[in-house]
Enzyme design. Sequence first.
Site, PDB file in Angstrom:
ATOM      1  CE  LYS A 140      -0.871  -0.182   4.980  1.00 16.74           C
ATOM      2  NZ  LYS A 140      -1.936  -0.098   5.953  1.00 16.74           N
ATOM      3  NE  ARG A 164      -5.908  -0.006  11.192  1.00 18.80           N
ATOM      4  CZ  ARG A 164      -4.723  -0.033  10.569  1.00 18.80           C
ATOM      5  NH1 ARG A 164      -3.940   1.040  10.601  1.00 18.80           N
ATOM      6  NH2 ARG A 164      -4.295  -1.099   9.928  1.00 18.80           N
ATOM      7  CE1 TYR A 190       9.483  32.009   0.401  1.00 12.40           C
ATOM      8  CE2 TYR A 190       9.640  29.618   0.425  1.00 12.40           C
ATOM      9  CZ  TYR A 190       9.296  30.802  -0.228  1.00 12.40           C
ATOM     10  OH  TYR A 190       8.766  30.747  -1.474  1.00 12.40           O
ATOM     11  CG  MET A 229       5.714  23.490  -2.557  1.00 15.80           C
ATOM     12  SD  MET A 229       4.509  24.470  -3.478  1.00 15.80           S
ATOM     13  CE  MET A 229       3.657  25.339  -2.179  1.00 15.80           C
TER      14      MET A 229
HETATM   15  C1  LIG Z   1      -3.592  -4.576   8.001  1.00 15.74           C
HETATM   16  C2  LIG Z   1      -2.120  -4.453   7.838  1.00 15.74           C
HETATM   17  N1  LIG Z   1      -1.379  -5.561   7.742  1.00 15.74           N
HETATM   18  C3  LIG Z   1      -0.032  -5.506   7.599  1.00 15.74           C
HETATM   19  C4  LIG Z   1       0.630  -4.292   7.562  1.00 15.74           C
HETATM   20  C5  LIG Z   1       2.132  -4.287   7.455  1.00 15.74           C
HETATM   21  O1  LIG Z   1       2.693  -3.741   8.625  1.00 15.74           O
HETATM   22  P1  LIG Z   1       4.269  -3.566   8.750  1.00 15.74           P
HETATM   23  O2  LIG Z   1       4.661  -2.567   7.710  1.00 15.74           O
HETATM   24  O3  LIG Z   1       4.460  -3.063  10.130  1.00 15.74           O
HETATM   25  O4  LIG Z   1       4.864  -4.881   8.505  1.00 15.74           O
HETATM   26  C6  LIG Z   1      -0.106  -3.120   7.666  1.00 15.74           C
HETATM   27  C7  LIG Z   1       0.583  -1.836   7.638  1.00 15.74           C
HETATM   28  O5  LIG Z   1       0.223  -0.876   8.238  1.00 15.74           O
HETATM   29  C8  LIG Z   1      -1.518  -3.194   7.810  1.00 15.74           C
HETATM   30  O6  LIG Z   1      -2.267  -2.102   7.918  1.00 15.74           O
END
Ligand SMILES: Cc1ncc(COP(=O)(O)O)c(C=O)c1O
Length: 361
Positions: A18, A116, A254, A302
Amino acid sequence: MNTIRGLAGKRKVAVAVKANAYGHGLKEMISLLRAEDVEYIAVHSHGEAASARAFGWDRNILVVGYIALSDLQAVIDLDLEPTVYNTETINRLGQLAKQSNKEINIHLKLETGTNRQGVEESRLEKVSTAIKKYPGLHLRGVSTHFANIEDTTNHEYASFQLETFNRLTAAVRRYGLKPDLRHTACSAALLLFDDTKFELVRPGIAAYGLWPSKETYLSYRLQGGSNNILSPIMTWKTRVAQIKEVPRDAFVGYGCTYRATSKTRLAVLPVGYYDGYDRSLSNLAYVLIKGKRAPVRGRVCMNLIMVDITDIKGVRLEEPVVLLGRDREEMVSADQIADWAKTVNYEIISRICGNIPRQII
Ligand SMILES: Cc1ncc(COP(=O)(O)O)c(C=O)c1O
């Protein structure tokens, strides 16, 4: 990936890609992972999943984030395995499976104390019943995510979450569902606790060669683990855009927050907070030029920063600059930048702007 595979053994591995593969570039990471013994990628959204498919990922995709009800058709179109935790999503997926005459693999997230995503124990029977209603829904997995496994060397809360996970999984089975895979292990869990690994592990940060935290590193070493199992795979570079000399007492940048105490040679670099070089690094960080430290002078703009090269001989226009990574004997780690920026290495790498070209070496 050898380290990850070694820690995972025969279990399936879902590498978290991700946030543009933690800033490394989804396209590039997919091309690397395709050559590896990795069964899954884990993405946040169906948009990331669509990109992964376009980049040639034809194995399993676990979606760990939220897919809006109106976007769930993507699960069928892209052959995704979504994480579910509410009956609305389950019902909609059940209907889509029926309409398309396809089976959808879902992963049920169990609430074990992170608060969560996840189904609380009190709602588990209702949610399990909803899943059972649809023959087109297959419970591929049950999962949870630890709250503080990387934040501490005291793992009591993680143990409590693991016990809760086991109890809730047993309840899911009692309610008549048979998940193929149990998965809880992020990087810290994978590194530290065999009991968390089950049939599938979901490492992110460690797959990029970074420790989840100092505490994880310490716990790992206290368990007798070796020093150098992880090494960062990313270097972030720019180049010198201008060189100038400013007199003693000249202000830089700045807000006039830096004032030269003597005649100073500056290099102007075309990188700024838009690119993910955090503004909190103003007057604090250093970059590497010719293997030497060049301190950031004045505020991070920036798109630009200024660094002091007075004591680095022979710097020329377009000289390569390491913002993050190793240059000869010197190193600026994501952990070091995170310390300066009062955040975690995850944030430093994942916020490196997606527009910056990535290159696999
Ligand atoms: C649901 C879930 N699984 C696995 C991971 C992987 O975590 P890490 O990068 O600490 O290994 C994440 C990352 O935030 C996550 O949100």
